[in-house]
Design a protein around this motif. Sequence first.
Motif, short mmCIF file in Angstrom:
data_model
loop_
_atom_site.label_atom_id
_atom_site.label_comp_id
_atom_site.label_asym_id
_atom_site.label_seq_id
_atom_site.Cartn_x
_atom_site.Cartn_y
_atom_site.Cartn_z
N LEU A 124 -108.51 43.15 26.03
CA LEU A 124 -107.49 44.25 25.38
C LEU A 124 -108.04 45.57 25.35
O LEU A 124 -107.23 46.48 25.38
CB LEU A 124 -107.23 43.29 23.91
N ALA A 125 -109.36 45.52 24.94
CA ALA A 125 -109.87 47.09 25.04
C ALA A 125 -109.71 47.67 26.49
O ALA A 125 -109.39 48.81 26.42
CB ALA A 125 -111.51 46.91 24.65
N ALA A 128 -106.35 48.73 26.81
CA ALA A 128 -105.85 49.90 25.88
C ALA A 128 -106.25 51.41 26.76
O ALA A 128 -105.60 52.21 26.91
CB ALA A 128 -106.47 49.86 24.48
N LEU A 132 -103.86 54.30 28.79
CA LEU A 132 -103.87 55.74 28.05
C LEU A 132 -103.79 56.69 29.22
O LEU A 132 -103.55 57.82 29.08
CB LEU A 132 -105.13 55.83 27.19
N TRP A 143 -99.41 43.91 32.54
CA TRP A 143 -98.97 43.13 31.71
C TRP A 143 -98.62 41.96 32.36
O TRP A 143 -98.74 40.77 32.21
CB TRP A 143 -98.06 43.29 30.87
N SER A 173 -101.22 41.24 24.17
CA SER A 173 -101.34 42.04 25.43
C SER A 173 -100.38 43.14 25.62
O SER A 173 -100.41 44.28 25.82
CB SER A 173 -101.82 41.51 26.68
N VAL A 176 -100.50 45.68 22.48
CA VAL A 176 -101.52 46.63 23.04
C VAL A 176 -101.16 47.62 24.07
O VAL A 176 -101.15 48.99 23.79
CB VAL A 176 -102.69 46.03 23.62
N LEU A 177 -100.38 47.35 24.92
CA LEU A 177 -100.03 48.11 25.92
C LEU A 177 -98.83 49.17 25.71
O LEU A 177 -98.66 50.24 26.23
CB LEU A 177 -99.61 47.47 27.29
N ALA A 179 -98.48 50.14 22.69
CA ALA A 179 -99.08 51.03 21.85
C ALA A 179 -99.78 52.34 22.45
O ALA A 179 -99.58 53.38 22.23
CB ALA A 179 -100.02 50.59 20.61
N ALA A 180 -100.38 51.80 23.56
CA ALA A 180 -101.27 52.90 24.18
C ALA A 180 -100.27 53.57 25.19
O ALA A 180 -100.39 54.87 25.45
CB ALA A 180 -102.00 52.05 25.29
N ARG A 184 -99.94 57.84 25.01
CA ARG A 184 -100.03 58.43 26.13
C ARG A 184 -98.68 59.31 26.21
O ARG A 184 -98.92 60.27 26.78
CB ARG A 184 -100.01 57.50 27.50
#
Length: 415
Positions: A124-125, A128, A132, A143, A173, A176-177, A179-180, A184
């Motif tokens: 996940l890190a 992210a 970005l 994804w 996942s 997270v994507l 949000a990133a 961006r």
Amino acid sequence: MTVGSVVRNVWRDLSPAAGPALLPLDVPSRPRFAAWLPHALVFGAAAVLAGSSWHILLTDYAVPNGWAAALGVVHASALAVCVVRPMAAWWLSLALVAVTALAAASARPDGGPLWAGPSLSVHLAVLALVALRVPARVAALMWVLTGAVAAALAVALPGRDEFPSLTEVLFVSGTVLLAAAALRGRGDALRGLARERQRRALLEERARIARELHDVVAHHMSVVAVQAEAAPYRVPDVPDELARSFTVIRENALEAIDELHRVLGLLREGDGQAGPAADAAPQPTLDGLDGLVDGLRAAGLDVELRVSGPRPATTPALEVSAYRIVQEALSNVLRHAPGAAARVAVAHRPDRVELTVDNGPPARPPAPPAGRTGHGILGMRERAAMLGGELAAGPRPDGGFTVTAVLPAGKEGPR
């Protein structure tokens, strides 16, 4: 579009060599280490996740110590790889997800989660960080492939319904994507807005310079028109062909003056400066620096003016630009360095005029800016470049600021 072209486009987007590297941040107003702060945070997170993954795989999943150390360290290193090769880091993380899940499953054949907990955290890190710096379509492909690997693991390792399940992996996942990608997009919008403001500021400054130079150019054209009209009367028996040439020169000069007035009227109407008062103001020259300095002293600025050397043959354009550069530099001292002492040095050379405006550190914090600011140095550079000169501006080690300009004499602009 053929299937082959679709595959090629997908591979181009997901190629391990794709994706921009994480460059140092350009933060001139902050300490130099701030430029490398994102890198330090990424490497620090990689070290923490490597240690925690090793410990959790060893204690909670009963993975042998050697395998736990190798899987935890190598998977966490994907975060460090993100700094230089984001897509390669994602592929590495995706591969380690499957390997770690199989290793944990072999260590716990009686059941357990679909993905090992530390493996999901690292992936996940990585997702992210990569999202970005890649377009939204690439994030969507990431994804989909992450979901495909999760589905393959669900088939290969049935009966593992602890957290995270396949649905939970897809949801987390995807969140997270999204949000990133949103971060961006916001960053891209802010950068685009900053570029647009910079472009508009440049155009506005050039228009202001054009308005000020109108009188200079119009004066020269008026002289040409007058001399062309008077020339036939100063020489007896002027040939008709030469007299017609002088008439054409005068007509062209008058037409050019009319065009200048029309263009200037459009510029001033756009800025709300139309009207006779806008044309009546005389253009400043270097002779007006004494009055400028006296006015700023009355406003509370401690400023010293030094002029050295015999003045070379200067053009009106140079006189206006030199005055405006000094005026803007001293205005910046008032705004950004309250209580600081300033010094203006004007050095006349045979072929150029050198200007230096510097100030010491501010005696008190500056007031918050009111309205748009930050385009003064841009305007000064434009004026210097218009004359074929150079301008440099930057902070001093003691906290002050220095502006230097070299303006070639006798030049209206770069040839």
